[in-house]
Design an enzyme around this catalytic site. Structure first.
Site, PDB file in Angstrom:
ATOM      1  N   GLU A 109     -68.787  29.943  35.350  1.00 28.14           N
ATOM      2  CA  GLU A 109     -69.385  30.144  34.092  1.00 28.14           C
ATOM      3  C   GLU A 109     -70.864  29.606  34.159  1.00 28.14           C
ATOM      4  OE1 GLU A 109     -70.056  32.222  32.102  1.00 28.14           O
ATOM      5  OE2 GLU A 109     -68.178  32.140  30.501  1.00 28.14           O
ATOM      6  N   HIS A 140     -61.196  34.794  34.623  1.00 25.55           N
ATOM      7  CA  HIS A 140     -60.242  34.358  34.116  1.00 25.55           C
ATOM      8  C   HIS A 140     -58.933  34.358  32.685  1.00 25.55           C
ATOM      9  CE1 HIS A 140     -62.124  31.782  30.860  1.00 25.55           C
ATOM     10  NE2 HIS A 140     -62.879  31.827  31.917  1.00 25.55           N
ATOM     11  N   HIS A 176     -65.560  34.927  35.831  1.00 26.36           N
ATOM     12  CA  HIS A 176     -65.883  34.065  34.332  1.00 26.36           C
ATOM     13  C   HIS A 176     -66.433  35.266  33.605  1.00 26.36           C
ATOM     14  CE1 HIS A 176     -64.761  29.538  35.491  1.00 26.36           C
ATOM     15  NE2 HIS A 176     -64.941  30.294  36.427  1.00 26.36           N
ATOM     16  N   ARG A 230     -59.794  27.521  35.897  1.00 28.16           N
ATOM     17  CA  ARG A 230     -59.051  28.570  35.691  1.00 28.16           C
ATOM     18  C   ARG A 230     -59.270  29.619  36.329  1.00 28.16           C
ATOM     19  NH1 ARG A 230     -64.312  26.845  32.767  1.00 28.16           N
ATOM     20  NH2 ARG A 230     -65.317  27.622  31.784  1.00 28.16           N
TER      21      ARG A 230
HETATM   22  O1  LIG Z   1     -67.944  29.602  28.320  1.00 30.38           O
HETATM   23  C1  LIG Z   1     -67.727  29.961  27.570  1.00 30.38           C
HETATM   24  O2  LIG Z   1     -67.615  29.669  26.827  1.00 30.38           O
HETATM   25  C2  LIG Z   1     -66.470  31.307  27.795  1.00 30.38           C
HETATM   26  O3  LIG Z   1     -65.882  31.313  29.458  1.00 30.38           O
HETATM   27  C3  LIG Z   1     -67.981  32.807  27.669  1.00 30.38           C
HETATM   28  O4  LIG Z   1     -68.344  32.181  26.798  1.00 30.38           O
HETATM   29  P1  LIG Z   1     -69.420  33.403  25.881  1.00 30.38           P
HETATM   30  O5  LIG Z   1     -68.721  34.431  25.692  1.00 30.38           O
HETATM   31  O6  LIG Z   1     -69.799  32.716  24.905  1.00 30.38           O
HETATM   32  O7  LIG Z   1     -70.238  33.717  26.760  1.00 30.38           O
END
Ligand SMILES: O=C(O)[C@H](O)COP(=O)(O)O
Length: 338
Positions: free
Chosen positions: A196, A93, A266, A142
Site C-alpha cells: 500500500e 485485499h 492494495h 492482509r
Molecule cells: O491504507 C489505507 O488506509 C487503506 O488501505 C486505503 O486507504 P484510502 O482509501 O484512504 O486510500
C-alpha cells in the site's frame, strides 16, 4: 526450492536462474525480511537489501489456456487449441482490522477481519474457473492472507507456495524434491513494491477525525489526488513509481511468456497499476475506487490489456465475460473434476 519452483514457473533452467539470481538487478523479497520504508523525492524505498535475490523472466510467447496439463489430461491435440492470451487478476485485499476501525493503514502490517476472510473466500469463488500460474502479493499480511484464502476456492486445486529467497539457506531448506508435486504448485512472490502507499504521518489516525481536524477537502486531496502526498508519505504518483515499475519489470514478462497471473495487493498500489493498464489520466484516477475483496480481470493479448466484464455483475459469467480461451479452460476443469 525457490529456484526449483521458478524453474517450473518460468521455464528457465535451474543453473541459469541461479546465475541470474546473483548477477542481475531485478529484486524480489520474501515476506520475512524487515521492511524499512522511507520516503524520498523518488518515493517509497527500502533500506535493507541483504535478502533480495533476482529472477529473470522468460519473454518468449507460449500457450496460455492450457494450464490443465496434468499427465492424465495432457495430449498433443492440446497444442492446436493454444491461445496467446493470458489472464491477469487484480485483487484488493479483504477488510483489515484497521479498515474496520476506519484508520489510515498504509504500510502498517495489519491482518484481515473475519469479514475480510470471508471476502477473500468469496473473491476466490469468483475466480475459481480462471487459470492462475503465478501469484504476486505485497509484503503485507492482509494481501497474502487474501491470496491464500482465495486460492482455497480454486477448482484446479494447485497449491500456492510462498517463495523464500531471503537467504541461501531459506532456498535450500524449502526445496521440493518431486517434479509432480512442483507441477501442482503455484509460486507466490511477495514484493514490497506492491505494498500500500506509505501514508506518512496519517498512519494509525482515524479517517473521520482527520477530516474533522484538517477539513474534508484536504483529506480527500491526500487520499485521492495523483501528486499531492500526505504529510511525509507517498502520493499516488510516488507509489506508482515503484508499483508500476515492478509490474512492468517483473509481471508483464510473465504474462508475455504465457503465464496467467494473479496480483493481491492494495487500494492505492492497484489504483496505480490500473491507471497504467487503462491509460487513465491523473484526473481520471481521482475517482477510481476499489472495493475490498472484489477481483478484476484483464486479458493480456497482443501487448494490450483488455478489461473483461464488470466486477459488480451478479453472476460469474456476467462478471468476467468469458473469452473463448477462458471458456475452454473452464470446460477442461468441468471434464477433469466431474
Ligand atoms: O491504507 C489505507 O488506509 C487503506 O488501505 C486505503 O486507504 P484510502 O482509501 O484512504 O486510500
Amino acid at each position: 526450492m525457490a529456484a526449483a519452483v521458478f524453474h517450473q514457473a518460468i521455464g528457465t533452467p535451474y543453473s541459469s536462474l541461479h546465475h541470474e539470481f546473483r548477477e542481475n538487478s531485478l529484486r524480489l523479497n520474501s515476506n520475512s525480511f524487515r521492511l524499512e520504508i522511507g520516503v524520498s523525492r523518488r518515493g517509497c524505498h527500502r533500506s535493507d537489501q541483504r535478502n533480495f535475490c533476482v529472477v529473470q523472466a522468460s519473454t518468449s510467447q507460449t500457450s496460455v489456456f492450457d494450464p490443465v496439463s496434468s499427465p492424465s489430461t495432457n495430449n498433443t491435440n492440446n497444442s492446436k487449441k493454444k491461445s496467446n492470451e493470458t489472464a491477469l487478476i487484480l485483487m484488493r485485499h479483504g477488510e483489515s482490522l484497521w479498515n474496520e476501525k476506519n484508520l489510515f493503514t498504509g504500510c502498517v502490517d495489519v491482518p484481515l477481519t473475519k469479514k475480510g476472510v470471508e471476502e477473500a473466500i468469496e473473491a476466490g469463488k469468483r475466480i475459481s474457473n480462471i487459470p492462475v500460474d503465478m501469484i504476486y502479493t505485497s509484503a503485507l499480511i492482509r494481501a497474502q492472507m487474501t491470496a491464500m484464502l482465495a486460492m482455497t476456492q480454486h477448482r484446479r486445486r494447485k497449491v500456492p507456495i510462498i517463495i523464500h529467497n531471503e537467504s541461501e539457506q531459506a532456498r535450500i531448506w524449502s526445496e521440493i524434491f518431486s517434479e509432480d508435486t512442483k507441477k501442482q504448485s503455484i509460486p507466490v512472490i511477495a514484493a514490497w513494491q506492491l505494498n500500500e502507499r506509505m501514508y506518512g504521518e496519517l498512519q494509525g489516525l482515524n479517517k473521520q477525525e482527520t477530516a474533522d481536524r484538517y477539513g474534508k477537502e484536504q483529506v480527500h486531496e491526500w487520499r485521492r489526488s495523483y501528486d499531492i502526498p500526505p504529510p511525509n508519505g507517498e502520493s499516488l504518483e510516488m507509489c506508482a513509481e515503484r508499483a508500476v515499475a515492478y509490474f512492468k519489470d517483473q509481471i508483464e514478462p510473465q504474462l508475455l511468456s504465457g503465464k496467467n497471473v494473479m496480483i493481491a495487493a492494495h487500494g492505492n498500489s492497484l489504483r496505480s497499476i490500473i491507471m497504467y493498464l487503462d491509460k487513465l489520466t491523473s484526473q481520471e484516477v481521482i475517482s477510481l475506487e476499489l472495493s475490498t475483496g472484489i477481483p478484476m480481470l484483464y486479458i493480456f493479448k497482443e501487448g494490450k490489456f483488455i478489461r473483461r466484464g464488470s466486477p459488480v455483475a451478479p453472476t460469474e459469467a456476467g462478471v468476467y465475460a468469458y473469452t473463448r480461451g477462458l471458456a475452454q479452460y473452464r470446460q477442461k476443469l468441468d471434464d477433469m473434476f466431474h
